[in-house]
Scaffold this active site. Sequence first.
Site, PDB file in Angstrom:
ATOM      1  CG  HIS B 280      -0.404  -0.387   2.602  1.00  0.00           C
ATOM      2  ND1 HIS B 280      -0.455   1.373   2.997  1.00  0.00           N
ATOM      3  CD2 HIS B 280      -0.432  -0.909   3.475  1.00  0.00           C
ATOM      4  CE1 HIS B 280       0.739   1.114   4.427  1.00  0.00           C
ATOM      5  NE2 HIS B 280       0.160   0.131   4.612  1.00  0.00           N
ATOM      6  CG  ASP B 292       2.992   0.118   7.228  1.00  0.00           C
ATOM      7  OD1 ASP B 292       2.449  -0.425   6.366  1.00  0.00           O
ATOM      8  OD2 ASP B 292       2.359   0.265   8.561  1.00  0.00           O
ATOM      9  CD  GLU B 326      -3.077  -1.408   5.281  1.00  0.00           C
ATOM     10  OE1 GLU B 326      -3.420  -2.408   5.974  1.00  0.00           O
ATOM     11  OE2 GLU B 326      -2.961  -0.356   5.942  1.00  0.00           O
ATOM     12  CD  GLU B 327      -1.310   2.346   7.440  1.00  0.00           C
ATOM     13  OE1 GLU B 327      -2.189   1.589   8.367  1.00  0.00           O
ATOM     14  OE2 GLU B 327      -0.522   1.739   7.526  1.00  0.00           O
TER      15      GLU B 327
END
Lengths: 457, 457
Positions: B280, B292, B326-327
């Site tokens: 992502h 991330d 995504e987050e």
Amino acid sequence: MMRKYIFVFGALIGVLNLPAQVNDSVMIKKIADDIMLNGKAYDNLYYLCKKIGARLSGSANAQKAVEATARMLKEAGADTVYLQPCMVPHWIRGAKETGYVQSANGKKYNLKLCALGNSVGTGAQGIAAPLVQVQSFDELDRLGAAGVKGKIVFFNMPMNPTYFETFRAYGESGRSRVFGPAKAAQYGAVAVMVRSLASNVDDYPHTGVTVYTDTFSKIPAVAISTNNAEWISSQLNKKIAFTAYLQTNCAMLPDVLSYNVVGEIRGSQLPHAYITVGGHLDSWDLGEGAHDDGAGCVQSIEVIRAIKASGLVPRHTIRAVMFMNEENGGRGGDKYLELALAGKEKHVFAIESDEGGFTPRGFTITASDSQVARLQQYTSLLSNYGTSFIKKGGSGADINELDKAGAVLAGFSPDPQRYFDVHHAAADVFEAVSKRELQLGAVNMTALIYLVDKYGL
Amino acid sequence: MMRKYIFVFGALIGVLNLPAQVNDSVMIKKIADDIMLNGKAYDNLYYLCKKIGARLSGSANAQKAVEATARMLKEAGADTVYLQPCMVPHWIRGAKETGYVQSANGKKYNLKLCALGNSVGTGAQGIAAPLVQVQSFDELDRLGAAGVKGKIVFFNMPMNPTYFETFRAYGESGRSRVFGPAKAAQYGAVAVMVRSLASNVDDYPHTGVTVYTDTFSKIPAVAISTNNAEWISSQLNKKIAFTAYLQTNCAMLPDVLSYNVVGEIRGSQLPHAYITVGGHLDSWDLGEGAHDDGAGCVQSIEVIRAIKASGLVPRHTIRAVMFMNEENGGRGGDKYLELALAGKEKHVFAIESDEGGFTPRGFTITASDSQVARLQQYTSLLSNYGTSFIKKGGSGADINELDKAGAVLAGFSPDPQRYFDVHHAAADVFEAVSKRELQLGAVNMTALIYLVDKYGL
């Protein structure tokens, strides 16, 4: 009916011969939980790195580390803590080195460099000479005295990035540092500059031992950063010639008295049969010796602590050993072996942790095929904690002759990808160590020792 | 004679049914060598982290990252690069948050804190109220409105350090952040403070999404550092009571247009059958989104580059997808699935890399037992590059419903020990990523896709 009896009999044999996996997995979980919750390895490493720092053999810091780890072993619950005196080399770096390369137009490029361990200094005036690059020992041999005499040899032998096992790449390219200066001296070189043995390309010079021969003169030797090496090499490829200037202030002083530090839990059934777990206490002087090998020391102390804290009563005597002088002499390991042989000690098993405090992968074993196979049975019991293999292989520099005293030898194998980013460089500091990774190493080491102590070898 | 024929026949069947291990190992080594020698994943990650930085959905940086990864995919050799428009939430943090706890004697202790993603702000005046600690949802339920109404609830639910699998600990304790604020609001709390979801104890607050319900009021929510949480908890254990003050400036703005970025290599034999690999593109705003999930993005781009550079001509269409959001919404993953279903696309296989750019351990697979067993056959081919397991398990948040379009799902599983040191915090920066570890992830992902593309599922 007969078949049924045979089946039951077979099942009983199975039960009697196999390790009691269920109880062992419970015990190993107890050990692991204690280390992850109450472990002291990370705090002890902090002390070694931040309250003491670099611990080169013969230095005041090395002596402080002897005293500190003796205290840590007592606090961990060792029954007995004692020192094994041994004489160690006392090499000093002296004032910070300087150096540059200079092209024909007179422009100087300063280098990030450090003297190699055990190397001689240049003297205050330094050494200036034309630079010649070699990329293999074969190339050096081809150049011979005609190409090398009176020059500074630049060994540019990068670690092969395509090897998953970085220690294999280190083994191959590491010859440049360990044997390169002696070999260049054979052809009349006046000094040597080696590309740092590092996985990454950055500005840190990485030191490490070089070994002279008695046959040829000892010439000054330095490591330069991988960035410097890449740049010089690219310039040489463009047919730009350099002279190099190096000024180093290192010297080998007379041997001094130092110590291995030993902490024991006396065996309840076989007190004169020994299981050794260790790391080396000395470290190079540029960083804090965090991964190399503060990690192995504090993990070995943690084995003692975890055994006591978990209420285990080992059958064999368990020894945690902080070996002195692995980096530039190996005298501590030699002394430990000498005393073991002189005392006719019966050694059963030895583990060294000297590949960094990274996530555990497994163990390599130096033993007979049947002993390796026996140890391999334990892989599944350790797999919840990161071990995916127990296989034939090397052990560690401080224990690798302890088979002469009867020991099966093991090397703790953590993940090897980051070790040579920091190894022997200023980057090997406490902050480069993950608490969980460090602790998990101690979990696997303690668990394997628990199993070997319980079931023998 | 008969037995000999049977043997030969059996051997032939074996040859036909088994993957051609020798050729495949040569091909995988070619892929691996190319990635380790010529890979662009690390350079691309540098660009995402240092030239762009944090990439929260709806931000200008997220749009820059869309453009940058589209360019990277073209440079990697994708035949086609395109954007999939999707509307995304646009949450902003606003000015830096402040907060403190204050004991009865009036002394104030400033906190290291950050608003939780998607949370509402306190307004300029902030919120002050008595602090009440809860260590589980059960405890919150027991306290009920009588114990919580008008107060600030402090969820102190540490990640369990005894789990080797840190994602398991995150799953358990993560409920405090995801559902805690909504659940505290149900009992009339005025704000929530959660202990950061982190493996280590330090000064970084870790953000991450919280999910309100429509039933109860949206109350402001922050994370505090694990050091703060440990200290407050120790004071509470000494019966020292606190009031807390929180002032946050975050807000949810109207949805904005953003994009998934897709790069394809068109399949030579099955162009309408898709293999997806992705990460992502959005990241939390406190760090650089390195592990991330910059790592997963650049690894997915690297799969495309390595396939082209190795001269492979895939049978299926290979898609690298940079999923947006995504987050704090998952809209990109939803859009990708929606378009796949609307287009009646046939999806064969999908891998997501969203557990950091750490040393590979293996893959988890969401599929039937027989499909998992088929994939497990490949473990030995990948074992030289770090894979020690291929086993049943989850995949990734952006692809985990792609089985509706027919795909077998896979999650790339790197070593999980350091991920929650940096996750969603200012510590998630480029420097926390090892080049070799990042590249090795791409090696294993590319190799598995090569095998699935060649042999099907």
